[in-house]
Design an enzyme around this catalytic site. Structure first.
Site, PDB file in Angstrom:
ATOM      1  N   TYR A 117       0.843  -1.204   0.000  1.00 22.96           N
ATOM      2  CA  TYR A 117       0.000   0.000   0.000  1.00 22.96           C
ATOM      3  C   TYR A 117       0.877   1.254   0.000  1.00 22.96           C
ATOM      4  CZ  TYR A 117      -3.531   3.402   1.484  1.00 22.96           C
ATOM      5  OH  TYR A 117      -4.371   4.493   1.550  1.00 22.96           O
TER       6      TYR A 117
HETATM    7  P1  NDP Z   1     -13.661   2.127  -0.083  1.00 21.10           P
HETATM    8  O1  NDP Z   1     -13.285   0.705   0.013  1.00 21.10           O
HETATM    9  O2  NDP Z   1     -14.849   2.606   0.666  1.00 21.10           O
HETATM   10  O3  NDP Z   1     -13.822   2.560  -1.594  1.00 21.10           O
HETATM   11  C1  NDP Z   1     -12.992   2.078  -2.599  1.00 21.10           C
HETATM   12  C2  NDP Z   1     -13.635   2.390  -3.922  1.00 21.10           C
HETATM   13  O4  NDP Z   1     -12.766   1.968  -4.965  1.00 21.10           O
HETATM   14  C3  NDP Z   1     -14.967   1.633  -4.101  1.00 21.10           C
HETATM   15  O5  NDP Z   1     -15.870   2.467  -4.752  1.00 21.10           O
HETATM   16  C4  NDP Z   1     -14.561   0.480  -5.007  1.00 21.10           C
HETATM   17  O6  NDP Z   1     -15.592   0.003  -5.850  1.00 21.10           O
HETATM   18  C5  NDP Z   1     -13.522   1.181  -5.871  1.00 21.10           C
HETATM   19  N1  NDP Z   1     -12.734   0.230  -6.632  1.00 21.10           N
HETATM   20  C6  NDP Z   1     -11.979  -0.806  -6.199  1.00 21.10           C
HETATM   21  N2  NDP Z   1     -11.452  -1.464  -7.251  1.00 21.10           N
HETATM   22  C7  NDP Z   1     -11.889  -0.826  -8.367  1.00 21.10           C
HETATM   23  C8  NDP Z   1     -11.696  -1.010  -9.747  1.00 21.10           C
HETATM   24  N3  NDP Z   1     -10.933  -2.006 -10.234  1.00 21.10           N
HETATM   25  N4  NDP Z   1     -12.306  -0.166 -10.616  1.00 21.10           N
HETATM   26  C9  NDP Z   1     -13.067   0.839 -10.146  1.00 21.10           C
HETATM   27  N5  NDP Z   1     -13.309   1.064  -8.855  1.00 21.10           N
HETATM   28  C10 NDP Z   1     -12.712   0.239  -7.976  1.00 21.10           C
HETATM   29  O7  NDP Z   1     -12.356   2.919   0.387  1.00 21.10           O
HETATM   30  P2  NDP Z   1     -12.000   4.472   0.567  1.00 21.10           P
HETATM   31  O8  NDP Z   1     -13.126   5.341   0.218  1.00 21.10           O
HETATM   32  O9  NDP Z   1     -11.388   4.590   1.895  1.00 21.10           O
HETATM   33  O10 NDP Z   1     -10.818   4.602  -0.497  1.00 21.10           O
HETATM   34  C11 NDP Z   1     -10.799   5.536  -1.531  1.00 21.10           C
HETATM   35  C12 NDP Z   1      -9.382   6.053  -1.719  1.00 21.10           C
HETATM   36  O11 NDP Z   1      -8.980   6.760  -0.541  1.00 21.10           O
HETATM   37  C13 NDP Z   1      -8.340   4.960  -1.953  1.00 21.10           C
HETATM   38  O12 NDP Z   1      -7.457   5.381  -2.966  1.00 21.10           O
HETATM   39  C14 NDP Z   1      -7.607   4.909  -0.607  1.00 21.10           C
HETATM   40  O13 NDP Z   1      -6.287   4.464  -0.737  1.00 21.10           O
HETATM   41  C15 NDP Z   1      -7.686   6.343  -0.181  1.00 21.10           C
HETATM   42  N6  NDP Z   1      -7.445   6.548   1.248  1.00 21.10           N
HETATM   43  C16 NDP Z   1      -8.309   6.009   2.179  1.00 21.10           C
HETATM   44  C17 NDP Z   1      -8.057   6.173   3.519  1.00 21.10           C
HETATM   45  C18 NDP Z   1      -8.925   5.599   4.582  1.00 21.10           C
HETATM   46  O14 NDP Z   1      -8.545   5.615   5.768  1.00 21.10           O
HETATM   47  N7  NDP Z   1     -10.116   5.091   4.267  1.00 21.10           N
HETATM   48  C19 NDP Z   1      -6.878   6.932   3.990  1.00 21.10           C
HETATM   49  C20 NDP Z   1      -6.056   7.452   2.927  1.00 21.10           C
HETATM   50  C21 NDP Z   1      -6.335   7.263   1.615  1.00 21.10           C
HETATM   51  P3  NDP Z   1     -16.353  -1.404  -5.582  1.00 21.10           P
HETATM   52  O15 NDP Z   1     -17.396  -1.106  -4.550  1.00 21.10           O
HETATM   53  O16 NDP Z   1     -16.908  -1.743  -6.911  1.00 21.10           O
HETATM   54  O17 NDP Z   1     -15.326  -2.378  -5.095  1.00 21.10           O
END
Ligand code: NDP
Length: 284
Positions: free
Chosen positions: A146
């Site tokens: 990650y």
């Molecule tokens: P979630 O798991 O809630 O959301 C992840 C999203 O990414 C979902 O909508 C998922 O869709 C989508 N996704 C995964 N794989 C794919 C793919 N192949 N194509 C399109 N969409 C995809 O996590 P977060 O909202 O927390 O994460 C969002 C971003 O924020 C990430 O980049 C994460 O690294 C970053 N982040 C998050 C933090 C946290 O503490 N939560 C902290 C720092 C950064 P589906 O439902 O279809 O799987």
């Protein structure tokens, strides 16, 4: 009307961002992978919001999304390539397929999306808002894949900001701390499977990663709502002179600013103590 594409809009930060920008009057293109997620988003949004079925690992789906955006007469004012995941596993035994998958989704797919929509961004002189993490500035044990992806996004953000400056296209990095989304539980499923399938990982790292899990559960309990990140993304999209980076949450402010300047021996000691891991070897 301002236009924006948010990928990974089915949950968490992406969904909160799509909803916030929709409420603020933007025309939001919301990337989701399933029809039911498209329907759920539509249900809680204005008629402007347009879900796009967009798996960012699928080159054809990215091309189709870019083609749709090409039809927007004013181009695209903002791209938030947010889709991503996180899972834990010690690097020594982490299956390389999982490592590649993490980099592919969190890093390469972000660039693929950016490249595909750049013609639309150029037409609007839009902005790119990249979702990094405080984990893009410091690396903890057991989440090396990650961190590698988020350090990579930091580099891509910094390079793009300089490369696109001559055209007035702004690039902003968002560094959230712990945010209350599904990423934690989804990541645990992947980690559980990896441990189940790898006796060597269990044997070498089992007790340490149990402590790591306790630590992560505590961190996740204190996580702040994704709406806080969405609010900062809106600032990054609209402020006349946005900063290069926005940290979201007190933890991100502290970790991302102090982490990189603390001497490694002290950093490692603090992390080991916080996670209750074995102390680093005194000779290292
Ligand atoms: P979630 O798991 O809630 O959301 C992840 C999203 O990414 C979902 O909508 C998922 O869709 C989508 N996704 C995964 N794989 C794919 C793919 N192949 N194509 C399109 N969409 C995809 O996590 P977060 O909202 O927390 O994460 C969002 C971003 O924020 C990430 O980049 C994460 O690294 C970053 N982040 C998050 C933090 C946290 O503490 N939560 C902290 C720092 C950064 P589906 O439902 O279809 O799987």
């Amino acid at each position: 009307m301002k236009t924006v594409l948010v990928t990974g809009a089915s949950s968490g930060i992406g969904r909160a961002t799509a909803r916030r920008l929709d409420a603020a009057g933007w025309k939001v293109f919301a990337g989701v992978r399933r029809e039911e997620d498209a329907a759920a988003l539509r249900a809680g949004s204005s008629s402007r919001l347009e879900p796009l079925i967009l798996d960012v690992l699928d080159a054809d789906a990215i091309a189709a999304a870019a083609e749709r955006l090409e039809a927007e007469p004013g181009g695209l004012d903002g791209l938030v390539p947010n889709a991503g995941s996180a899972f834990a596993g010690p690097l020594e035994t982490l299956p390389l397929d999982l490592f590649r998958e993490q980099l592919e989704l969190n890093l390469t797919a972000q660039l693929a999306t950016i490249q595909a929509v750049m013609p639309a961004i150029r037409r609007a002189r839009g902005r790119l808002i990249l979702i990094s993490s405080d984990g893009g500035r410091v690396a903890l044990p057991y989440t090396g894949a990650y961190h590698a992806s988020k350090y990579g996004i930091e580099a891509i953000g910094d390079s793009l900001r300089q490369e696109l400056a001559p055209w007035g296209i702004k690039v902003v990095l968002i560094l959230p701390g712990a945010i209350d989304t599904e990423i934690w539980t989804r990541g645990e499923v992947v980690a559980d499977k990896m441990f189940e399938e790898s006796p060597r990982t269990r044997e070498l790292y089992g007790s340490q990663t149990d402590k790591y899990r306790e630590f992560i559960h505590k961190v996740a309990k204190d996580a702040i709502p994704p709406e806080k990140v969405a609010a900062r993304i809106e600032v990054a999209l609209t402020k006349p002179r946005p900063r290069a980076r926005y940290m979201v949450g007190l933890d991100a402010q502290v970790v991302a600013r102090l982490g990189p300047v603390i001497p490694p021996a002290i950093f490692d000691w603090v992390i080991a103590k916080t996670m209750r891991l074995p102390k680093p070897d005194a000779d290292s």
